[in-house]
Design a protein around this motif. Structure first.
Motif, PDB file in Angstrom:
ATOM      1  N   VAL A   5      10.679  -4.223  -5.315  1.00 21.86           N
ATOM      2  CA  VAL A   5      11.621  -3.561  -4.414  1.00 21.86           C
ATOM      3  C   VAL A   5      13.023  -4.063  -4.714  1.00 21.86           C
ATOM      4  O   VAL A   5      13.267  -5.273  -4.706  1.00 21.86           O
ATOM      5  CB  VAL A   5      11.280  -3.871  -2.934  1.00 21.86           C
ATOM      6  CG1 VAL A   5      12.224  -3.125  -2.000  1.00 21.86           C
ATOM      7  CG2 VAL A   5       9.831  -3.526  -2.636  1.00 21.86           C
ATOM      8  N   CYS A  22      10.192   0.450   7.505  1.00 15.50           N
ATOM      9  CA  CYS A  22       9.172  -0.262   6.735  1.00 15.50           C
ATOM     10  C   CYS A  22       8.048  -0.770   7.642  1.00 15.50           C
ATOM     11  O   CYS A  22       8.297  -1.525   8.574  1.00 15.50           O
ATOM     12  CB  CYS A  22       9.782  -1.439   5.973  1.00 15.50           C
ATOM     13  SG  CYS A  22       8.534  -2.310   4.994  1.00 15.50           S
ATOM     14  N   PRO A  23       6.817  -0.355   7.367  1.00 15.13           N
ATOM     15  CA  PRO A  23       5.690  -0.728   8.228  1.00 15.13           C
ATOM     16  C   PRO A  23       5.271  -2.187   8.101  1.00 15.13           C
ATOM     17  O   PRO A  23       4.514  -2.680   8.942  1.00 15.13           O
ATOM     18  CB  PRO A  23       4.565   0.202   7.762  1.00 15.13           C
ATOM     19  CG  PRO A  23       4.896   0.520   6.347  1.00 15.13           C
ATOM     20  CD  PRO A  23       6.393   0.543   6.262  1.00 15.13           C
ATOM     21  N   VAL A  24       5.738  -2.869   7.071  1.00 17.09           N
ATOM     22  CA  VAL A  24       5.292  -4.255   6.874  1.00 17.09           C
ATOM     23  C   VAL A  24       6.473  -5.245   6.833  1.00 17.09           C
ATOM     24  O   VAL A  24       6.347  -6.364   6.344  1.00 17.09           O
ATOM     25  CB  VAL A  24       4.437  -4.385   5.596  1.00 17.09           C
ATOM     26  CG1 VAL A  24       3.070  -3.735   5.803  1.00 17.09           C
ATOM     27  CG2 VAL A  24       5.115  -3.780   4.381  1.00 17.09           C
ATOM     28  N   VAL A  26       9.339  -5.594   5.195  1.00 16.78           N
ATOM     29  CA  VAL A  26       9.817  -6.146   3.921  1.00 16.78           C
ATOM     30  C   VAL A  26      11.281  -6.590   4.017  1.00 16.78           C
ATOM     31  O   VAL A  26      11.672  -7.599   3.433  1.00 16.78           O
ATOM     32  CB  VAL A  26       9.631  -5.120   2.783  1.00 16.78           C
ATOM     33  CG1 VAL A  26      10.487  -5.466   1.572  1.00 16.78           C
ATOM     34  CG2 VAL A  26       8.161  -5.038   2.397  1.00 16.78           C
ATOM     35  N   TYR A  27      12.053  -5.834   4.812  1.00 15.87           N
ATOM     36  CA  TYR A  27      13.512  -6.060   4.800  1.00 15.87           C
ATOM     37  C   TYR A  27      14.009  -6.925   5.936  1.00 15.87           C
ATOM     38  O   TYR A  27      13.542  -6.838   7.068  1.00 15.87           O
ATOM     39  CB  TYR A  27      14.246  -4.713   4.889  1.00 15.87           C
ATOM     40  CG  TYR A  27      13.986  -3.823   3.713  1.00 15.87           C
ATOM     41  CD1 TYR A  27      14.686  -3.974   2.531  1.00 15.87           C
ATOM     42  CD2 TYR A  27      13.017  -2.827   3.793  1.00 15.87           C
ATOM     43  CE1 TYR A  27      14.438  -3.161   1.439  1.00 15.87           C
ATOM     44  CE2 TYR A  27      12.760  -1.995   2.703  1.00 15.87           C
ATOM     45  CZ  TYR A  27      13.474  -2.174   1.536  1.00 15.87           C
ATOM     46  OH  TYR A  27      13.217  -1.369   0.471  1.00 15.87           O
ATOM     47  N   CYS A  42       5.015  -5.335   0.178  1.00 19.16           N
ATOM     48  CA  CYS A  42       5.261  -3.903  -0.009  1.00 19.16           C
ATOM     49  C   CYS A  42       3.980  -3.142  -0.349  1.00 19.16           C
ATOM     50  O   CYS A  42       3.173  -3.582  -1.168  1.00 19.16           O
ATOM     51  CB  CYS A  42       6.291  -3.691  -1.119  1.00 19.16           C
ATOM     52  SG  CYS A  42       6.619  -1.952  -1.479  1.00 19.16           S
ATOM     53  N   LEU A  43       3.830  -1.960   0.305  1.00 18.17           N
ATOM     54  CA  LEU A  43       2.666  -1.097   0.108  1.00 18.17           C
ATOM     55  C   LEU A  43       2.945   0.045  -0.855  1.00 18.17           C
ATOM     56  O   LEU A  43       2.050   0.831  -1.173  1.00 18.17           O
ATOM     57  CB  LEU A  43       2.246  -0.496   1.457  1.00 18.17           C
ATOM     58  CG  LEU A  43       2.019  -1.466   2.613  1.00 18.17           C
ATOM     59  CD1 LEU A  43       1.845  -0.711   3.914  1.00 18.17           C
ATOM     60  CD2 LEU A  43       0.815  -2.344   2.338  1.00 18.17           C
ATOM     61  N   GLY A  44       4.201   0.176  -1.263  1.00 18.86           N
ATOM     62  CA  GLY A  44       4.571   1.256  -2.175  1.00 18.86           C
ATOM     63  C   GLY A  44       4.614   2.630  -1.528  1.00 18.86           C
ATOM     64  O   GLY A  44       4.498   3.645  -2.206  1.00 18.86           O
ATOM     65  N   CYS A  45       4.813   2.690  -0.217  1.00 20.50           N
ATOM     66  CA  CYS A  45       4.796   3.980   0.494  1.00 20.50           C
ATOM     67  C   CYS A  45       6.067   4.794   0.250  1.00 20.50           C
ATOM     68  O   CYS A  45       6.091   5.991   0.493  1.00 20.50           O
ATOM     69  CB  CYS A  45       4.610   3.749   1.987  1.00 20.50           C
ATOM     70  SG  CYS A  45       6.026   2.966   2.805  1.00 20.50           S
ATOM     71  N   GLU A  46       7.126   4.117  -0.157  1.00 19.24           N
ATOM     72  CA  GLU A  46       8.424   4.739  -0.477  1.00 19.24           C
ATOM     73  C   GLU A  46       9.120   5.359   0.725  1.00 19.24           C
ATOM     74  O   GLU A  46      10.021   6.185   0.567  1.00 19.24           O
ATOM     75  CB  GLU A  46       8.285   5.749  -1.621  1.00 19.24           C
ATOM     76  CG  GLU A  46       7.769   5.081  -2.894  1.00 19.24           C
ATOM     77  CD  GLU A  46       8.097   5.855  -4.169  1.00 19.24           C
ATOM     78  OE1 GLU A  46       8.615   6.965  -4.083  1.00 19.24           O
ATOM     79  OE2 GLU A  46       7.834   5.302  -5.261  1.00 19.24           O
ATOM     80  N   SER A  47       8.702   4.996   1.928  1.00 20.15           N
ATOM     81  CA  SER A  47       9.408   5.474   3.129  1.00 20.15           C
ATOM     82  C   SER A  47      10.855   5.013   3.127  1.00 20.15           C
ATOM     83  O   SER A  47      11.759   5.751   3.524  1.00 20.15           O
ATOM     84  CB  SER A  47       8.720   4.943   4.384  1.00 20.15           C
ATOM     85  OG  SER A  47       7.410   5.430   4.475  1.00 20.15           O
ATOM     86  N   CYS A  48      11.085   3.813   2.664  1.00 18.64           N
ATOM     87  CA  CYS A  48      12.448   3.270   2.635  1.00 18.64           C
ATOM     88  C   CYS A  48      13.317   4.028   1.635  1.00 18.64           C
ATOM     89  O   CYS A  48      14.497   4.284   1.889  1.00 18.64           O
ATOM     90  CB  CYS A  48      12.424   1.782   2.294  1.00 18.64           C
ATOM     91  SG  CYS A  48      11.547   1.401   0.752  1.00 18.64           S
ATOM     92  N   VAL A  59      11.757   1.478  -5.636  1.00 16.53           N
ATOM     93  CA  VAL A  59      10.456   0.815  -5.541  1.00 16.53           C
ATOM     94  C   VAL A  59       9.666   1.215  -6.775  1.00 16.53           C
ATOM     95  O   VAL A  59       9.438   2.394  -7.017  1.00 16.53           O
ATOM     96  CB  VAL A  59       9.716   1.250  -4.259  1.00 16.53           C
ATOM     97  CG1 VAL A  59       8.318   0.640  -4.213  1.00 16.53           C
ATOM     98  CG2 VAL A  59      10.502   0.841  -3.013  1.00 16.53           C
TER      99      VAL A  59
HETATM  100  S1  SF4 Z   1       7.908   1.180  -0.049  1.00 10.08           S
HETATM  101 FE1  SF4 Z   1       7.106   1.177   2.079  1.00 10.08          FE
HETATM  102  S2  SF4 Z   1       6.167  -0.849   2.321  1.00 10.08           S
HETATM  103 FE2  SF4 Z   1       7.489  -0.965   0.497  1.00 10.08          FE
HETATM  104  S3  SF4 Z   1       9.456  -1.749   1.258  1.00 10.08           S
HETATM  105 FE3  SF4 Z   1       9.576   0.508   1.300  1.00 10.08          FE
HETATM  106  S4  SF4 Z   1       8.952   1.101   3.397  1.00 10.08           S
HETATM  107 FE4  SF4 Z   1       8.278  -1.036   3.043  1.00 10.08          FE
END
Ligand code: SF4
Length: 62
Positions: A5, A22-24, A26-27, A42-48, A59
């Motif tokens: 990331v 971010c669900p976990v 990270v930031y 990081c889960l790699g969800c790419e929401s960020c 990411v």
């Molecule tokens: S990709 Fe998802 S889990 Fe990874 S930093 Fe972004 S929001 Fe968080």
């Protein structure tokens, strides 16, 4: 699977959108900029990536 990331500090305006989405958690905010201090989670969800209007976040799978 591991994810790298990165935040482009030149582009980051500190609106904290990534921090909120971010669900976990990270930031964290450091000196007014988003810092991916917990990138190991990081889960790699790419929401960020999607929520960042400045396109400051990348990411990538490593
Ligand atoms: S990709 Fe998802 S889990 Fe990874 S930093 Fe972004 S929001 Fe968080």
């Amino acid at each position: 699977m591991a994810w790298q990331v990165e935040v482009d500090k030149e582009k980051c305006v500190g609106d904290e959108q990534c921090v909120e989405v971010c669900p976990v958690d990270v930031y964290e905010m450091v000196d007014g900029k988003a810092d991916p201090v917990n990138a190991d989670e990081c889960l790699g969800c790419e929401s960020c990536v999607e929520v960042c209007e400045e396109g400051a976040i990348t990411v990538t799978e490593v």
